[in-house]
Design a protein around this motif. Structure first.
Motif, PDB file in Angstrom:
ATOM      1  N   GLU A 152     -11.370  -5.680   2.288  1.00  0.00           N
ATOM      2  CA  GLU A 152     -10.941  -6.251   3.649  1.00  0.00           C
ATOM      3  C   GLU A 152     -12.512  -6.215   4.078  1.00  0.00           C
ATOM      4  O   GLU A 152     -13.039  -5.255   4.239  1.00  0.00           O
ATOM      5  N   ASP A 153     -11.863  -6.960   5.154  1.00  0.00           N
ATOM      6  CA  ASP A 153     -13.289  -6.995   7.252  1.00  0.00           C
ATOM      7  C   ASP A 153     -12.999  -5.770   7.788  1.00  0.00           C
ATOM      8  O   ASP A 153     -12.006  -4.931   7.420  1.00  0.00           O
ATOM      9  N   ASP A 154     -13.476  -5.541   8.433  1.00  0.00           N
ATOM     10  CA  ASP A 154     -13.742  -4.472   9.523  1.00  0.00           C
ATOM     11  C   ASP A 154     -12.208  -4.186   9.957  1.00  0.00           C
ATOM     12  O   ASP A 154     -11.874  -2.941  11.067  1.00  0.00           O
ATOM     13  N   SER A 155     -12.215  -5.478  10.150  1.00  0.00           N
ATOM     14  CA  SER A 155     -11.041  -5.223  10.904  1.00  0.00           C
ATOM     15  C   SER A 155      -9.139  -5.205  10.339  1.00  0.00           C
ATOM     16  O   SER A 155      -8.438  -4.997  10.891  1.00  0.00           O
ATOM     17  N   GLY A 156      -9.413  -5.144   9.499  1.00  0.00           N
ATOM     18  CA  GLY A 156      -8.546  -4.753   8.157  1.00  0.00           C
ATOM     19  C   GLY A 156      -8.205  -6.498   7.783  1.00  0.00           C
ATOM     20  O   GLY A 156      -6.872  -6.251   6.766  1.00  0.00           O
ATOM     21  N   GLU A 157      -8.213  -7.446   7.813  1.00  0.00           N
ATOM     22  CA  GLU A 157      -7.812  -8.675   7.590  1.00  0.00           C
ATOM     23  C   GLU A 157      -8.248  -9.014   5.596  1.00  0.00           C
ATOM     24  O   GLU A 157      -9.403  -8.732   5.534  1.00  0.00           O
TER      25      GLU A 157
ATOM     26  N   CYS B 125      -9.626 -10.226   2.333  1.00  0.00           N
ATOM     27  CA  CYS B 125     -10.833 -11.289   1.841  1.00  0.00           C
ATOM     28  C   CYS B 125      -9.905 -11.769   0.740  1.00  0.00           C
ATOM     29  O   CYS B 125     -10.104 -11.154   0.181  1.00  0.00           O
TER      30      CYS B 125
END
Length: 257
Positions: free
Chosen positions: A225-230, A232
């Motif tokens: 996940e990226d820093d925003s929780g999205e 990947c």
């Protein structure tokens, strides 16, 4: 129907069905009807010492041999081990030998053949030889590509290769470069259409091969996940490089126009 070697139970309460008055392993005939009934059970002939008649035998099958084959020279060894066309044990009811375990590991874990298919030693040998031949061909192609990185004056004549690129990705990059140079030398009204089609195919490859999980060393699945929780997506290197090359090819064609 097979020749069977049966080990009698040693407890006095066990059914006693050998043809000799002995607790030693004895020979008889029988079969396993797993392929038809889906039940892994041996049925074989035995002797009833009270009624003096043939009965269904009791005991453990410890060896077998098809009719018409000579017995193994080693006691209690499977006779089919000497037949390179016979299917190897699958590790279920019949234990695998060390050699079978090694071959199964190479075929399934390293080469990636289906694990729900039985293989004979001869089939395993053919599969491994073909894979080794392919590996040698890839090494030769990789060496040829490396040697062709520059002409006699040191001018680059091939794409730049990174250390992490596979041989397949290098060949793909070379093909795209050749097509770009061909389009530059011989402009074609359909070159943009061809480039767009290739870009679409490369994008489809990325989409199909993308995964949102990966296998950890402990066998569990993980994700990113990226820093925003999205979430990947994980894309194989070859598919990503194919897309990159298709984008570069289409962009250079449009710039040339």
């Amino acid at each position: 129907m097979l020749h069977l070697l049966i080990r009698q139970g040693q407890d006095e309460n066990d059914a006693f069905t050998p043809f000799d008055d002995s607790r030693e392993p004895y020979e008889t005939i029988g079969f396993n009807n797993l392929a038809n009934t889906q039940e892994d059970r041996w049925d074989f002939a035995g002797w009833d010492w009270q009624q003096d008649c043939f009965v269904t035998g009791a005991g453990e099958v410890i060896g077998w041999l098809p009719f018409g084959q000579p017995p193994s020279p080693i006691e209690n060894v499977r006779g089919d081990l000497y037949d390179a066309d016979a299917f190897m044990a699958d590790g279920g009811y019949t234990p695998m030998t060390s050699a079978e375990a090694v071959l199964a590991w190479l075929l399934i874990e390293k080469i990636g053949v289906p694990d729900d298919v039985c293989y004979s030693p001869n089939q395993a040998q053919d599969i491994i030889v073909r894979r080794l031949d392919l590996a040698r061909e890839l090494e030769e192609i990789d060496a040829m590509l490396a040697e062709g990185q520059g002409d006699d004056q040191g001018h680059p004549i091939m794409p730049e290769f990174t250390k992490s690129m596979t041989t397949y990705a290098k060949v793909e990059a070379c093909l795209h470069l050749l097509e770009r140079r061909r389009d530059a030398l011989h402009p074609s009204p359909v070159s943009n259409v061809v480039g767009a089609d290739r870009l679409i195919e490369a994008a489809k490859d990325v989409i199909v091969s993308a995964s949102d999980t990966y296998k950890k060393r402990n066998g569990h699945l993980g994700s990113f996940e990226d820093d925003s929780g999205e979430k990947c997506w994980i894309v194989p290197f070859d598919a990503f490089e194919g897309l990159r090359s298709a984008v570069d090819a289409l962009a250079s064609t449009k710039v040339g126009r």
